[in-house]
Structure formats: structure tokens, C-alpha cells
Motif scaffolding. Structure first.
Motif, PDB file in Angstrom:
ATOM      1  N   MET A   1       1.015  -1.342  -0.269  1.00  0.00           N
ATOM      2  CA  MET A   1      -0.082   0.066  -0.625  1.00  0.00           C
ATOM      3  C   MET A   1       1.242   0.867  -0.285  1.00  0.00           C
ATOM      4  O   MET A   1       0.741   2.418  -0.860  1.00  0.00           O
ATOM      5  CB  MET A   1      -1.011   0.278   0.915  1.00  0.00           C
ATOM      6  N   LYS A   2       1.894   1.274   0.856  1.00  0.00           N
ATOM      7  CA  LYS A   2       3.165   2.405   0.990  1.00  0.00           C
ATOM      8  C   LYS A   2       3.360   2.726  -0.733  1.00  0.00           C
ATOM      9  O   LYS A   2       3.612   4.046  -0.652  1.00  0.00           O
ATOM     10  CB  LYS A   2       3.845   2.076   2.007  1.00  0.00           C
ATOM     11  N   ASP A   3       3.573   1.437  -1.158  1.00  0.00           N
ATOM     12  CA  ASP A   3       4.704   1.623  -2.217  1.00  0.00           C
ATOM     13  C   ASP A   3       3.458   2.003  -3.882  1.00  0.00           C
ATOM     14  O   ASP A   3       3.417   3.508  -4.257  1.00  0.00           O
ATOM     15  CB  ASP A   3       4.789   0.100  -3.108  1.00  0.00           C
ATOM     16  N   TYR A   4       2.346   1.805  -3.325  1.00  0.00           N
ATOM     17  CA  TYR A   4       1.059   2.242  -4.169  1.00  0.00           C
ATOM     18  C   TYR A   4       0.636   3.947  -3.535  1.00  0.00           C
ATOM     19  O   TYR A   4       0.519   4.145  -5.131  1.00  0.00           O
ATOM     20  CB  TYR A   4       0.035   1.145  -4.154  1.00  0.00           C
ATOM     21  N   MET A   5       0.657   4.092  -2.836  1.00  0.00           N
ATOM     22  CA  MET A   5       0.280   4.910  -2.367  1.00  0.00           C
ATOM     23  C   MET A   5       1.864   6.645  -2.903  1.00  0.00           C
ATOM     24  O   MET A   5       0.575   7.383  -3.276  1.00  0.00           O
ATOM     25  CB  MET A   5       0.452   5.392  -0.643  1.00  0.00           C
ATOM     26  N   ALA A   6       2.555   5.670  -3.383  1.00  0.00           N
ATOM     27  CA  ALA A   6       4.439   7.140  -3.299  1.00  0.00           C
ATOM     28  C   ALA A   6       3.357   6.745  -4.700  1.00  0.00           C
ATOM     29  O   ALA A   6       4.483   7.862  -5.835  1.00  0.00           O
ATOM     30  CB  ALA A   6       5.277   6.251  -2.504  1.00  0.00           C
ATOM     31  N   SER A   7       3.824   5.573  -5.440  1.00  0.00           N
ATOM     32  CA  SER A   7       4.134   5.573  -7.197  1.00  0.00           C
ATOM     33  C   SER A   7       3.235   5.775  -7.848  1.00  0.00           C
ATOM     34  O   SER A   7       2.877   6.114  -9.321  1.00  0.00           O
ATOM     35  CB  SER A   7       5.057   4.674  -7.699  1.00  0.00           C
ATOM     36  N   GLY A   8       2.087   4.708  -7.368  1.00  0.00           N
ATOM     37  CA  GLY A   8       0.420   4.853  -8.554  1.00  0.00           C
ATOM     38  C   GLY A   8       0.783   3.380  -8.993  1.00  0.00           C
ATOM     39  O   GLY A   8      -0.068   2.777  -9.511  1.00  0.00           O
ATOM     40  N   SER A   9       1.822   2.475  -8.177  1.00  0.00           N
ATOM     41  CA  SER A   9       1.802   1.577  -9.336  1.00  0.00           C
ATOM     42  C   SER A   9       2.288   0.154  -7.564  1.00  0.00           C
ATOM     43  O   SER A   9       2.889   0.639  -6.866  1.00  0.00           O
ATOM     44  CB  SER A   9       2.870   1.276 -10.316  1.00  0.00           C
ATOM     45  N   PHE A  10       2.446  -0.675  -7.982  1.00  0.00           N
ATOM     46  CA  PHE A  10       2.927  -2.040  -7.430  1.00  0.00           C
ATOM     47  C   PHE A  10       3.379  -3.130  -7.597  1.00  0.00           C
ATOM     48  O   PHE A  10       2.840  -3.116  -9.247  1.00  0.00           O
ATOM     49  CB  PHE A  10       1.763  -2.291  -6.367  1.00  0.00           C
ATOM     50  N   ALA A  11       4.368  -3.835  -7.376  1.00  0.00           N
ATOM     51  CA  ALA A  11       5.253  -5.196  -7.358  1.00  0.00           C
ATOM     52  C   ALA A  11       4.307  -6.224  -7.270  1.00  0.00           C
ATOM     53  O   ALA A  11       4.838  -6.668  -6.229  1.00  0.00           O
ATOM     54  CB  ALA A  11       6.329  -5.247  -7.600  1.00  0.00           C
ATOM     55  N   ARG A  12       3.980  -7.547  -8.126  1.00  0.00           N
ATOM     56  CA  ARG A  12       3.214  -8.607  -7.632  1.00  0.00           C
ATOM     57  C   ARG A  12       4.173  -9.379  -9.076  1.00  0.00           C
ATOM     58  O   ARG A  12       3.566  -9.745 -10.389  1.00  0.00           O
ATOM     59  CB  ARG A  12       2.063  -8.319  -8.203  1.00  0.00           C
ATOM     60  N   GLY A  13       4.569 -10.065  -8.231  1.00  0.00           N
ATOM     61  CA  GLY A  13       5.192 -11.546  -8.760  1.00  0.00           C
ATOM     62  C   GLY A  13       5.951 -10.703 -10.105  1.00  0.00           C
ATOM     63  O   GLY A  13       6.738 -10.061  -9.418  1.00  0.00           O
ATOM     64  N   LYS A  14       5.910 -11.157 -11.259  1.00  0.00           N
ATOM     65  CA  LYS A  14       7.807 -11.144 -12.140  1.00  0.00           C
ATOM     66  C   LYS A  14       7.090  -9.027 -12.521  1.00  0.00           C
ATOM     67  O   LYS A  14       7.616  -8.755 -13.187  1.00  0.00           O
ATOM     68  CB  LYS A  14       7.329 -12.002 -13.428  1.00  0.00           C
ATOM     69  N   GLU A  15       5.437  -8.650 -12.456  1.00  0.00           N
ATOM     70  CA  GLU A  15       5.671  -7.620 -13.083  1.00  0.00           C
ATOM     71  C   GLU A  15       5.030  -6.447 -12.428  1.00  0.00           C
ATOM     72  O   GLU A  15       4.843  -6.810 -11.150  1.00  0.00           O
ATOM     73  CB  GLU A  15       4.611  -7.990 -14.361  1.00  0.00           C
ATOM     74  N   GLU A  16       4.810  -5.000 -12.879  1.00  0.00           N
ATOM     75  CA  GLU A  16       4.339  -4.417 -12.031  1.00  0.00           C
ATOM     76  C   GLU A  16       2.929  -3.305 -12.815  1.00  0.00           C
ATOM     77  O   GLU A  16       3.156  -3.538 -14.040  1.00  0.00           O
ATOM     78  CB  GLU A  16       5.418  -2.652 -12.268  1.00  0.00           C
ATOM     79  N   LYS A  17       2.558  -3.259 -11.788  1.00  0.00           N
ATOM     80  CA  LYS A  17       0.832  -3.142 -12.273  1.00  0.00           C
ATOM     81  C   LYS A  17       0.247  -1.856 -11.734  1.00  0.00           C
ATOM     82  O   LYS A  17       1.450  -1.109 -10.940  1.00  0.00           O
ATOM     83  CB  LYS A  17       0.151  -3.592 -11.558  1.00  0.00           C
ATOM     84  N   ALA A  18       0.193  -0.456 -12.609  1.00  0.00           N
ATOM     85  CA  ALA A  18       0.459   0.456 -12.158  1.00  0.00           C
ATOM     86  C   ALA A  18      -1.492   0.455 -12.300  1.00  0.00           C
ATOM     87  O   ALA A  18      -2.141   0.142 -13.049  1.00  0.00           O
ATOM     88  CB  ALA A  18       0.639   1.450 -13.782  1.00  0.00           C
ATOM     89  N   ALA A  19      -2.065   2.412 -11.324  1.00  0.00           N
ATOM     90  CA  ALA A  19      -3.645   2.294 -11.379  1.00  0.00           C
ATOM     91  C   ALA A  19      -3.431   3.238 -11.077  1.00  0.00           C
ATOM     92  O   ALA A  19      -3.222   3.802 -10.636  1.00  0.00           O
ATOM     93  CB  ALA A  19      -4.336   1.562  -9.843  1.00  0.00           C
ATOM     94  N   SER A  20      -4.949   4.316 -11.057  1.00  0.00           N
ATOM     95  CA  SER A  20      -5.270   5.285 -10.942  1.00  0.00           C
ATOM     96  C   SER A  20      -6.008   5.270  -9.600  1.00  0.00           C
ATOM     97  O   SER A  20      -6.282   7.254  -9.242  1.00  0.00           O
ATOM     98  CB  SER A  20      -5.426   6.372 -12.039  1.00  0.00           C
ATOM     99  N   ALA A  21      -6.417   4.406  -9.166  1.00  0.00           N
ATOM    100  CA  ALA A  21      -7.227   4.770  -7.961  1.00  0.00           C
ATOM    101  C   ALA A  21      -7.148   5.632  -6.795  1.00  0.00           C
ATOM    102  O   ALA A  21      -5.749   5.728  -5.688  1.00  0.00           O
ATOM    103  CB  ALA A  21      -7.910   3.625  -7.250  1.00  0.00           C
TER     104      ALA A  21
END
Length: 706
Positions: free
Chosen positions: A321-341
Motif C-alpha cells: 500500500m505504501k508503494d502504491y500510495m507513493a507511485s501509483g504502481s505496485f509489483a506483484r510477481g514478475k510484473e509491475e502494475k499501475a492504477a489510478s485509484a
């Protein structure tokens, strides 16, 4: 009084006239929504769309007929999930049936055709012609509420067929769909806004003043602006920022019944309220098993109700959540996902703000793993002071006209695509105390307010300044609490902005910081001593010693220490020192004919400190001599059993706590003088520093004994 009421009525009538001429068919009377909503479990945005269709008039007769029509439509056609099988049975029996349901359309690549899914009815893979998703693109983007005429093909009905949007027979490709399901869609009409023309909003906005537009927007959310002061309006507006800004992190803590979660649950179909707070990484971010994105990829805003209950079943949940709140993206598995919520955290404060500011922080309601994690809290952009918003009563909800909530939600959603964060650069520059995260937060708040208040882009320097001051305050509130929790790392809280015309620098403060202090002004009674040092939790805080002297035989009792061995040893050091040196300090001090009682209080709940020898010695001498300590004094430092003075650890942070607690004089060991170079000059200049070179010297200076 009557004149004022007449003026208010005239203002309202003028506002209604402007709404009708600029947004006809897009507005609804909010009291009608309340009447029907109480008896119908349908989303507000569906209800208001129907009311906008049938009750768009001032004629009470037409309105009453319209309300009855809406009620009848809902009663006859709205699908309740528990009645789904009953409706399917009626459809099979009668051959056709009209329903109101949430419809989502997806394209089946293999079959090369579109299929509809009905939420409450529980139907999937119902064939639908290409025309509908092409005309109403929201069907493909998460779905929309519709009135749908369904038909059921009875066996041997050779004349049965699917028609397109104009009633024409379908093509052979689409005819193949009929083989999949006996149910087909005869006609579909969206009852949410199928699409929004943002230019219509921009043009319409030009007819309103800022105050009028703010009132219209608040009424659209169900609030009555005439019951609010200007500050209250601005704070309620701030609740809409996560809906209009991408990746906006907002926190609102306050008393109950202030409608904190209302806007995220009822007003926007694009936000989701996570009740109870418990969630998983798979649900919120990404399910690696199904390879599907979680809530942050599906919604514009994810709001957590009751922050005290936020709990991740996964240990890495808060880190992601901290990663997402800072950058709007998060890493899960082999890839990084971005979202705008956007992320919203709302919750209740159970104590008064004054008590919280004195004893802990404004993030106290958060669970410990979040409320004391400065890295997490620093990622919040805005903290709405919920205690300044009045508790809602019936008169706080409007009966006047406002936008249909679906229309409001959709044009707000369209505005997410635009950026106005640089609107302030034309007139102002941010002060040097704002770091990168502060700057991003302030720009996001400014951009959000500009979108909400001036979607047409027409604003003045004064209007931007008003927004900027508010934005700086909302972010500084977070920074002030970070300073409490994280010390000197977050020292730069004096937010300011510079006018590019006059080059004048103006500072912005937060209202609640002017509250009561832990160390009071005026002369303390001879029973109180305040000390600042590191508590058991590792945080620096304020501790109060209250002493009492009774006739006796030299006993020393301590309360408030519990079974903490270090604390007791420290206090014994002070009493033993007094026994050995009492006569040298003053002939009137007796450690054999008097009993001493000291109560130790941890004023900020950080765990009792073990550095109590010097403050205990001063407290014992103060009560024995009947002399109070110097007013607004904080005691820093410690002594060993032999009377050797020990320097202060983390001097800068300790002095910052002294300042926040209301101390104006600080008793400081001379051994710490060399460390003053590590303290910001403006912090040193806030105190009258009193240096001491021995335990006796400290006691004499604390009690102003010559």
C-alpha cells in the motif's frame, strides 16, 4: 429578518433559473430523492436519473405524478437479487419482461460477438447487438444501470429473433448468438448518463459565480450550504478531491455523524467503500492466482471506513500500500502494475482534539502499524479536520435543486483526465520548507479544487491564493503530526508561499496548533516538575512529577512506575543522593523526619522514561523547600549515583518536544552545549536556555535559589 429571508429566496430562485437554462434535464430536486430513497433500496444515481426524467418541472401536480411514476417503475421493474428466479419464471411464462438492473457487456473474441451480464438477475452470456455497446460505451467500462426489455424464446417459436437498436433484424453473425441463450434483449435504455459532454459543463459554469457554483455542487451531494459557514463548505468540498484527482491519498478523522463516508458510498458510482477495514492484497491490488487486478484497478476511489479496523491478512499488505500510495504502481510477481485509484481513510476520533494533540497525535485512531509509521503517513496528501464539520441534522440536507448525482459523478470523472496542479505557478512560488512530497500534495489539492470550482479554467489570482492557503494547511496538518512522531526528520513545517508580484512571503499555520500546552504558563505549584526524555517506546515525550511531603520517618514512595526496574532504580538514585547531600543543599531538608511521595505521569502515552534521577531530585527539593520550579521550565539531562551529569541524547528532537509542549525555559547540562550546533538556530532561539554544571547547580537554578 424577513428582509433577509426574502433576499435568500431571491438568491435561490435566481440560482434555479440559471440551473434550468444551463443544465436542463441534468438537475433534480433533492427532497424527492430523500422521499423515495427511504423506501427503495436503489442507488441514488439511478433514482435521480428517473426523477430527472419525470419530475423536471416546478408544477407540483406534474412533480407528484412524476414521483408516482418513478415509484411504480421501481416497484414493477427493479430486480431484487432474492427475486431473480421469480422474475425469470415470469419472463419464461409471459415471453417478455421489463427490468431495471446493472448491465455489463463484454466482447467474446472467439465467437466474435457481444454478451451482456445482469448483476441482480444473475444472468450471464445474454446476446446483445453491436449497436448498444457502440452507442453506450459505459456498458463496456464497468457497466451501467438500464431499463431492459427481455424476451424469452419459447420452443418452436420460429418467428423469434433479435433486433438491433432501431428494431431491424440482426445480421447472420449476430443470429448465432441466439443459440447460446433462450433469453435475448429486445430493447435497452440506460438510466445513467450514457456519456458526458464536458464542454457543456464548462460553458454552463460560466453563468455562475464561485459562491453559486459551490452551493450547486454541495446541493448535488445532498448538503444544504445555507446551514454551513464558508470554512465548512471548503472542508466538505475537500471530500470530493479523491474523486477528481488520480492517486490522491486523503484522510479524515473526526466525531461520529459528520457524514465522512456518505459521498464515497452514495454519491459516486465510481468509488467503493471497504467497510470493516479488513482486506487482502489480492482483493485490493492483484490476485496472482486469477491474474486479475483488484479494487485499485476497478474503481476511481477506494475508501476505508473505520480506519481503526484496517487489517491486512498478508504481512506485506501495508508495504505494498505504501508503494502504491507513493507511485501509483505496485509489483506483484514478475510484473509491475499501475492504477489510478485514490485512497481514502475515514474514521472516528474518540477524544477531543486538544487531548489528542497533548497526549499523542492526530493519527492515533489508525492501527499502530500505520498510525506510527511515518513513511506511510507521509504519503497522505490531505488531512481533513473532521472535528470542524458539524454533526449532521435533518436541516443539513437540502431540499433544493442540484445536479443528478450520476451527472455530477461522471463529469467529475472526466475531469480526472486533466491536470491543473500548475495553476499556482503563474502567481505564486512555494516556500523552501516544502519538500518534494509536500509540493506534490499541495499541487494535487490545488489542481483538484481548480477542477471542482473552475472547470472552465476561469480563475483569478485571489481565487488561486484562497485555494493555495487551504492546500498548505491541509498538508501541514500531516507534517505537524509527522514532526511529533518522527522528530527532526520532519522539522521543516513552516509552510509558506511567495507572491511573484510583490515577492512577499506568507506563512500558513494550522488552527488546532494554537491549543492548550502540556507545560502550562505561569508559576507551577511546588508539587510539579516537567521533564522531557526518551520513553520506553523510543519516542521522546513529556513526563510530569507531582510530589507530596508528610511527617514520617524517611520513607520514599513512588506511584505510576508500575514494576519497571530501571525507573525505580533511577528514582532511588535521586533519593540516595539527597540523603547524602541534603544538608549541603539546605539545612531545612530532612530525609529522616519526613515521608516523600512522588507520582510519575507519562503525559503522551509513550512508556515511562528511565531517566528520572535529576527530575526526581528537583521534585524532592522543591517540596522540601516549598519552592516551585521556574515557570514553563522543562528539565533535560540526567545524573548518576555519584552526581555526575549526563548529556542529553537526541538534543534537537528533545528541544522540539519542549517547544511543542509549551516550554519556554529549558534546564540543560553544560555537557550538551557542544551539541547545540546540530539544532536549527530558530529552535534554539525559541528558549531561554539555563545551563547547569552539577546536580546541586541544576536544583538551585530550577528553583531559583540564590
Amino acid at each position: 429578518m424577513e428582509m433577509m429571508d426574502m433576499a435568500a429566496d431571491d438568491t435561490r430562485e435566481e440560482l434555479r433559473r440559471k440551473l434550468r437554462s444551463n443544465f436542463d434535464g441534468r438537475i433534480v430536486r433533492k427532497d424527492l430523492t430523500k422521499k423515495i430513497k427511504e423506501g427503495a433500496n436503489v442507488p441514488v444515481y439511478v433514482l435521480e436519473f428517473l426523477l430527472g426524467q419525470y419530475c423536471s418541472s416546478d408544477d407540483e401536480t406534474i412533480i407528484e405524478q412524476g414521483v408516482q411514476n418513478v415509484k411504480r417503475i421501481l416497484a414493477d421493474n427493479f430486480v431484487r437479487p432474492d427475486e431473480a428466479q421469480k422474475i425469470l419464471s415470469q419472463l419464461r411464462k409471459n415471453g417478455n419482461h421489463t427490468i431495471i438492473d446493472m448491465v455489463t457487456v463484454h466482447l467474446d473474441i472467439k465467437k466474435d460477438c457481444f454478451f451482456a451480464e445482469f448483476s441482480n438477475l444473475g444472468l450471464t452470456n445474454v446476446p446483445i447487438t453491436d449497436d448498444y455497446p457502440e452507442k453506450y460505451d459505459r456498458l463496456l467500462c464497468g457497466g451501467t444501470w438500464c431499463i431492459v426489455q427481455l424476451e424469452y424464446e419459447s420452443e418452436g417459436d420460429s418467428g423469434f429473433g433479435i433486433t438491433d437498436i432501431d428494431g431491424q433484424p440482426i445480421s447472420s453473425k449476430q443470429k448465432k448468438q441466439k443459440d447460446i441463450s433462450p433469453i435475448s434483449i429486445h430493447k435497452l435504455t440506460p438510466i445513467q448518463m450514457p456519456h458526458i459532454d464536458i464542454e457543456e459543463v464548462r460553458e454552463g459554469r460560466k453563468a455562475f459565480t464561485q459562491e453559486e457554483w459551490m452551493d450547486v455542487m454541495l446541493r448535488s451531494c445532498g448538503y444544504e450550504p445555507e446551514q454551513l459557514n464558508n470554512r465548512g463548505k471548503w472542508l466538505l468540498f475537500a471530500r470530493m478531491l479523491p474523486l477528481v484527482e488520480n492517486n490522491f491519498n486523503l484522510c479524515e478523522l473526526g466525531p461520529r455523524s459528520t457524514g465522512k463516508s456518505h459521498i464515497y458510498k452514495e454519491i459516486s458510482p465510481n468509488s467503493i467503500l471497504v467497510s470493516g477495514g479488513q482486506t487482502t492484497v489480492a482483493n485490493l491490488f492483484y490476485n496472482m492466482g486469477r491474474k486479475t487486478v483488484g479494487l485499485v484497478g476497478l474503481w476511481d476511489c477506494v475508501a476505508f471506513d473505520e480506519v481503526v479496523g484496517i487489517k491486512f491478512k498478508d504481512k506485506d499488505g501495508i508495504q505494498i500500500m505504501k508503494d502504491y500510495m507513493a507511485s501509483g504502481s505496485f509489483a506483484r510477481g514478475k510484473e509491475e502494475k499501475a492504477a489510478s485509484a485514490s485512497m481514502v481513510f475515514v474514521g472516528n476520533i474518540n477524544q477531543s482534539v486538544d487531548v489528542l494533540l497533548k497526549t499523542s497525535s492526530l493519527f492515533d485512531p489508525f492501527p499502530p502499524e500505520m498510525g506510527t509509521d511515518t513513511a506511510f503517513l507521509d504519503r497522505l496528501h490531505c488531512y481533513i479536520p473532521g472535528w470542524e464539520i458539524p454533526k449532521f441534522r435533518p436541516e443539513h440536507f437540502t431540499n433544493d435543486y442540484g445536479f443528478i448525482t450520476d451527472y455530477l459523478a461522471e463529469f467529475i470523472r472526466e475531469l480526472r483526465k486533466e491536470q491543473y496542479g500548475d495553476a499556482l505557478d503563474k502567481y505564486f512560488r512555494l516556500g523552501k520548507n516544502l519538500n518534494q512530497r509536500d509540493t506534490i500534495a499541495v499541487r494535487k489539492i490545488v489542481g483538484g479544487y481548480v477542477k471542482l470550482l473552475y472547470p472552465d479554467g476561469g480563475f483569478t489570482k485571489e481565487q488561486i491564493e484562497e485555494i493555495l492557503i487551504f492546500a498548505l494547511e491541509m498538508r501541514r496538518r500531516i507534517k505537524e503530526q509527522l514532526k511529533k512522531l518522527g522528530g527532526m526528520e520532519f522539522y521543516d513545517v513552516n509552510f509558506s508561499y511567495i507572491d511573484l508580484d510583490t515577492f512577499e512571503e506568507k506563512f500558513v499555520s494550522v488552527p488546532e496548533q494554537g491549543g492548550g500546552k502540556l507545560i502550562p504558563d505561569g508559576i507551577c505549584n511546588s508539587r510539579q516538575v516537567y521533564t522531557v526524555s526518551q520513553g520506553k517506546s523510543g519516542m521522546i515525550g513529556v513526563f510530569r512529577l507531582e510530589s507530596q511531603m508528610l511527617p514520617g520517618n524517611g520513607k520514599f514512595e513512588r506511584t505510576g512506575l508500575g514494576s519497571d526496574r530501571d525507573c525505580k532504580e533511577s528514582t532511588n538514585t535521586a533519593f540516595n543522593f539527597l540523603k547524602a547531600n541534603g544538608k549541603r543543599i539546605s539545612g531545612s531538608i530532612s530525609t529522616t523526619m519526613r515521608d516523600y511521595i512522588i507520582n510519575y505521569q507519562d503525559l503522551q502515552g509513550i512508556g515511562m522514561t528511565g531517566k528520572l534521577a535529576l527530575p526526581t531530585l528537583i521534585a524532592l527539593c522543591s517540596i522540601a523547600l516549598g519552592r516551585p520550579t521556574v515557570s514553563t521550565l522543562a528539565v533535560l539531562g540526567e545524573i548518576s549515583i555519584s552526581g555526575t551529569i549526563l548529556k542529553v541524547d537526541e538534543l534537537a528532537n528533545s528541544l522540539q518536544v519542549c517547544l511543542d509542549s509549551g516550554a519556554k525555559k529549558v534546564l540543560l547540562p553544560i555537557t550538551s552545549a557542544a551539541d547545540l550546533g546540530t539544532v536549527p538556530p530558530e529552535l534554539v532561539g525559541s528558549f531561554n536556555l539555563i545551563f547547569y554544571s552539577s546536580a546541586e547547580d541544576a536544583m538551585f537554578k530550577a528553583l531559583e535559589v540564590e
